[in-house]
Design a protein around this motif. Sequence first.
Motif, PDB file in Angstrom:
ATOM      1  N   ASP A  53      -7.720  45.153  66.609  1.00  0.00           N
ATOM      2  CA  ASP A  53      -8.300  44.901  67.927  1.00  0.00           C
ATOM      3  C   ASP A  53      -8.718  43.444  68.068  1.00  0.00           C
ATOM      4  OD1 ASP A  53      -8.356  47.726  68.861  1.00  0.00           O
ATOM      5  OD2 ASP A  53      -9.747  47.955  67.178  1.00  0.00           O
ATOM      6  N   VAL A  54      -9.104  42.855  66.933  1.00  0.00           N
ATOM      7  CA  VAL A  54      -9.628  41.488  66.917  1.00  0.00           C
ATOM      8  C   VAL A  54      -8.911  40.694  65.832  1.00  0.00           C
ATOM      9  CG1 VAL A  54     -11.690  40.054  66.587  1.00  0.00           C
ATOM     10  CG2 VAL A  54     -11.909  42.318  67.662  1.00  0.00           C
ATOM     11  N   HIS A  55      -8.417  39.502  66.214  1.00  0.00           N
ATOM     12  CA  HIS A  55      -7.860  38.579  65.225  1.00  0.00           C
ATOM     13  C   HIS A  55      -8.956  37.582  64.857  1.00  0.00           C
ATOM     14  CE1 HIS A  55      -5.197  36.068  62.957  1.00  0.00           C
ATOM     15  NE2 HIS A  55      -5.636  35.028  63.640  1.00  0.00           N
ATOM     16  N   VAL A  56      -9.218  37.434  63.563  1.00  0.00           N
ATOM     17  CA  VAL A  56     -10.269  36.539  63.079  1.00  0.00           C
ATOM     18  C   VAL A  56      -9.634  35.257  62.547  1.00  0.00           C
ATOM     19  CG1 VAL A  56     -12.176  36.237  61.460  1.00  0.00           C
ATOM     20  CG2 VAL A  56     -11.748  38.480  62.480  1.00  0.00           C
ATOM     21  N   LEU A  57     -10.156  34.147  63.020  1.00  0.00           N
ATOM     22  CA  LEU A  57      -9.762  32.816  62.588  1.00  0.00           C
ATOM     23  C   LEU A  57     -11.013  32.210  61.958  1.00  0.00           C
ATOM     24  CD1 LEU A  57      -7.641  30.449  62.842  1.00  0.00           C
ATOM     25  CD2 LEU A  57      -8.715  29.943  65.038  1.00  0.00           C
ATOM     26  N   ALA A  58     -11.028  32.068  60.642  1.00  0.00           N
ATOM     27  CA  ALA A  58     -12.256  31.655  59.964  1.00  0.00           C
ATOM     28  C   ALA A  58     -12.006  30.502  59.002  1.00  0.00           C
ATOM     29  CB  ALA A  58     -12.852  32.835  59.198  1.00  0.00           C
ATOM     30  N   ALA A  59     -12.998  29.630  58.903  1.00  0.00           N
ATOM     31  CA  ALA A  59     -12.918  28.500  57.974  1.00  0.00           C
ATOM     32  C   ALA A  59     -14.316  28.069  57.573  1.00  0.00           C
ATOM     33  CB  ALA A  59     -12.173  27.330  58.606  1.00  0.00           C
ATOM     34  N   ALA A  60     -14.399  27.424  56.424  1.00  0.00           N
ATOM     35  CA  ALA A  60     -15.681  26.929  55.915  1.00  0.00           C
ATOM     36  C   ALA A  60     -16.029  25.554  56.466  1.00  0.00           C
ATOM     37  CB  ALA A  60     -15.650  26.880  54.389  1.00  0.00           C
ATOM     38  N   THR A  61     -15.120  24.980  57.266  1.00  0.00           N
ATOM     39  CA  THR A  61     -15.379  23.687  57.905  1.00  0.00           C
ATOM     40  C   THR A  61     -15.257  23.862  59.415  1.00  0.00           C
ATOM     41  OG1 THR A  61     -13.048  23.023  57.803  1.00  0.00           O
ATOM     42  CG2 THR A  61     -14.467  22.387  55.938  1.00  0.00           C
ATOM     43  N   ALA A  62     -15.718  22.878  60.153  1.00  0.00           N
ATOM     44  CA  ALA A  62     -15.678  22.941  61.620  1.00  0.00           C
ATOM     45  C   ALA A  62     -14.250  23.185  62.109  1.00  0.00           C
ATOM     46  CB  ALA A  62     -16.225  21.648  62.206  1.00  0.00           C
ATOM     47  N   ASP A  92     -24.932  26.238  60.192  1.00  0.00           N
ATOM     48  CA  ASP A  92     -24.982  27.702  60.149  1.00  0.00           C
ATOM     49  C   ASP A  92     -23.603  28.266  60.482  1.00  0.00           C
ATOM     50  OD1 ASP A  92     -27.728  27.685  59.609  1.00  0.00           O
ATOM     51  OD2 ASP A  92     -28.216  27.652  61.749  1.00  0.00           O
ATOM     52  N   LEU A  93     -23.212  29.320  59.802  1.00  0.00           N
ATOM     53  CA  LEU A  93     -21.947  29.976  60.086  1.00  0.00           C
ATOM     54  C   LEU A  93     -22.098  30.801  61.354  1.00  0.00           C
ATOM     55  CD1 LEU A  93     -19.183  30.096  58.755  1.00  0.00           C
ATOM     56  CD2 LEU A  93     -19.885  32.194  57.639  1.00  0.00           C
ATOM     57  N   VAL A  94     -21.184  30.594  62.299  1.00  0.00           N
ATOM     58  CA  VAL A  94     -21.277  31.255  63.603  1.00  0.00           C
ATOM     59  C   VAL A  94     -19.962  31.963  63.892  1.00  0.00           C
ATOM     60  CG1 VAL A  94     -21.574  30.893  66.077  1.00  0.00           C
ATOM     61  CG2 VAL A  94     -22.883  29.515  64.468  1.00  0.00           C
TER      62      VAL A  94
END
Length: 98
Positions: A53-62, A92-94
């Motif tokens: 349902d949701v595609h997550v795009l995540a990274a530890a940098t901006a 903060d991770l958002v």
Amino acid sequence: MNIAWTDGPLEEVDLYGYMGASVVSGEVKTAASEFNREQLQRDVALSARIRADVHVLAAATAMPTTVIETAKQLVATTDLRLMVVAPSDSGDLVATVI
């Protein structure tokens, strides 16, 4: 998680699970600069194929605006929603669902 399709090659997804009633799937990078259009196309297509349902795009940098905009364009061609997870200006991770 590795996914073995009966009609194709083995594929890998970094993130797969549930968030409430939604299935989430996506890619996590140490540096957002590692995302390119080809990677994003593959990741969004895979999330759609596994019926997330949701595609997550995540990274530890901006997360660069160009990466987010490309992901938004790709997700718009599917039934997926997009969640971007990255540090804010304060560090903060958002997580933001777009």
